[in-house]
Scaffold this motif. Structure first.
Motif, PDB file in Angstrom:
ATOM      1  N   ASP A  74       0.844  -1.191   0.000  1.00 18.54           N
ATOM      2  CA  ASP A  74       0.000   0.000   0.000  1.00 18.54           C
ATOM      3  C   ASP A  74       0.881   1.243   0.000  1.00 18.54           C
ATOM      4  N   TYR A  75       0.276   2.356  -0.381  1.00 17.83           N
ATOM      5  CA  TYR A  75       0.962   3.648  -0.399  1.00 17.83           C
ATOM      6  C   TYR A  75       0.065   4.612   0.355  1.00 17.83           C
ATOM      7  N   ILE A  76       0.504   5.018   1.548  1.00 12.04           N
ATOM      8  CA  ILE A  76      -0.341   5.845   2.419  1.00 12.04           C
ATOM      9  C   ILE A  76       0.255   7.246   2.516  1.00 12.04           C
ATOM     10  N   SER A  77      -0.603   8.252   2.349  1.00 13.09           N
ATOM     11  CA  SER A  77      -0.173   9.642   2.451  1.00 13.09           C
ATOM     12  C   SER A  77      -0.207  10.088   3.914  1.00 13.09           C
ATOM     13  N   LYS A  78       0.939  10.611   4.393  1.00 12.11           N
ATOM     14  CA  LYS A  78       0.979  11.126   5.766  1.00 12.11           C
ATOM     15  C   LYS A  78       0.004  12.289   5.945  1.00 12.11           C
ATOM     16  N   ILE A  79      -0.137  13.064   4.877  1.00  9.71           N
ATOM     17  CA  ILE A  79      -0.990  14.253   4.959  1.00  9.71           C
ATOM     18  C   ILE A  79      -2.443  13.856   5.169  1.00  9.71           C
ATOM     19  N   GLU A  80      -2.880  12.834   4.477  1.00  7.49           N
ATOM     20  CA  GLU A  80      -4.278  12.423   4.556  1.00  7.49           C
ATOM     21  C   GLU A  80      -4.525  11.368   5.632  1.00  7.49           C
ATOM     22  N   PHE A  81      -3.454  10.924   6.299  1.00  6.56           N
ATOM     23  CA  PHE A  81      -3.613   9.863   7.290  1.00  6.56           C
ATOM     24  C   PHE A  81      -4.363  10.383   8.505  1.00  6.56           C
ATOM     25  N   ASP A  82      -5.431   9.689   8.850  1.00  4.50           N
ATOM     26  CA  ASP A  82      -6.262  10.043  10.008  1.00  4.50           C
ATOM     27  C   ASP A  82      -6.186   8.886  10.999  1.00  4.50           C
TER      28      ASP A  82
END
Length: 329
Positions: free
Chosen positions: A100-108
């Motif tokens: 997976d590729y997770i964005s730190k900015i959008e991580f909730d």
């Protein structure tokens, strides 16, 4: 599953470790590293199933780390956890096998439950698919190639031809041990060979191959006491070896082993895979090659000693056997 966190931001690493209840998902954080280089040092001494890594890091970034691990630690999977939302980075990471590729900015943090469940599910599915592929690969050993090798082994030609034995040994060594054992037992039963009920259980492929060579040597040494077709043909081959410098006829060999001329010719070809005449030529050329290597006699002398007064014909037979003339050899 053991987890390694890789990020050059110490607060980000510690925060990610603290914010997630890893044990709830069957995960255990066993370490953290500040860049790809440090991560590789950690991986040298610690088993890790899953790496959560940033992309942009000094000394070695996350994508470089993935490329190296793909070669050196292919069982380790990756999740990219990065501030970058660039599609090209995501595409490279996924192409390298990232789960997976997770964005730190959008991580909730409130959504981490669903994210972790999805990652664990992907990890398990990937492992399950790999296990199924391995199983299919193993079953493929029972396919055409194995059946073909089994039929070749049943022919018994490897008993009479060193080159054939070497080729068969190489092919056997490429198989899982249990398949090689099955082929060995099946061929011994088919050929009704002595000791077929005394084949031991082998722990390694080397043991199996050594046993075959020992059995073969014993068969040649003790063929005079046996009356099965294999042993009689071994005796005929020994007759060729002992009289290789003479004019050898099938009638004489048949008489030595106690068979009629017609039955002997048919059985010899059936068992050895070649005619008696061709077998004689093969051993004469083998003897010629040995004498050439010694370098003590001229080519003409060697040909004459083996019964060939026509050097052109001798050279033609030698080329057919070794792919070159006696002089080139």
């Amino acid at each position: 599953m053991n987890v390694l966190i890789v990020d050059d931001d110490k607060l980000a690493r510690k925060g990610l470790i603290a914010v997630i209840d890893w044990e709830q998902y069957g995960l255990c954080v066993v370490g953290d590293a500040q860049n790809g280089k440090k991560a590789l040092e950690f991986l040298e001494n610690h088993p890790v199933d899953l790496v959560f890594t940033d992309i942009d890091m000094p000394e070695m970034n996350g994508l470089e780390l993935m490329k190296i691990c793909k070669e050196n630690y292919p069982e380790t999977d990756f999740v990219i956890f990065s501030v970058y939302e660039d599609f090209s980075f995501a595409r490279q990471a996924l192409r390298l096998g990232a789960l997976d590729y997770i964005s730190k900015i959008e991580f909730d943090p409130e959504e981490c439950d669903a994210i972790l469940k999805k990652i664990v599910e992907k990890y398990q599915n990937k492992r399950r698919e790999k296990a199924e592929r391995n199983l299919r690969t193993e079953e493929d050993w029972e396919g055409e190639n194995v059946r073909k090798l089994e039929e070749e082994f049943k022919s018994g030609r490897w008993i009479f031809d060193e080159n054939e034995l070497e080729k068969m040994s190489e092919q056997l060594s490429e198989l899982p041990l249990r398949y090689a054992e099955r082929i060995l037992v099946s061929s011994f039963n088919h050929l009704q060979l002595s000791q077929r009920d005394k084949i031991p259980a082998f722990e390694t492929m080397s043991e199996l191959l050594n046993w075959i060579h020992s059995w073969l040597q014993d068969s040649y040494l003790n063929s005079n006491s046996k009356t099965d077709d294999i042993s009689l043909c071994i005796r005929a081959v020994q007759y060729i070896q002992e009289h290789v410098t003479e004019s050898i006829r099938a009638e004489a060999a048949a008489d030595v082993v106690g068979m009629s001329r017609g039955y002997f010719s048919t059985k010899f070809r059936e068992v050895t895979g070649e005619t008696f005449h061709n077998c004689v030529i093969r051993y004469k050329m083998k003897t010629a090659a040995k004498e050439i290597r010694k370098g003590e006699k001229s080519m003409t002398e060697i040909a004459l000693e083996l019964g060939y007064d026509n050097f052109y014909y001798f050279s033609k037979l030698f080329r057919k056997e070794y792919g070159c003339t006696p002089g080139e050899f």
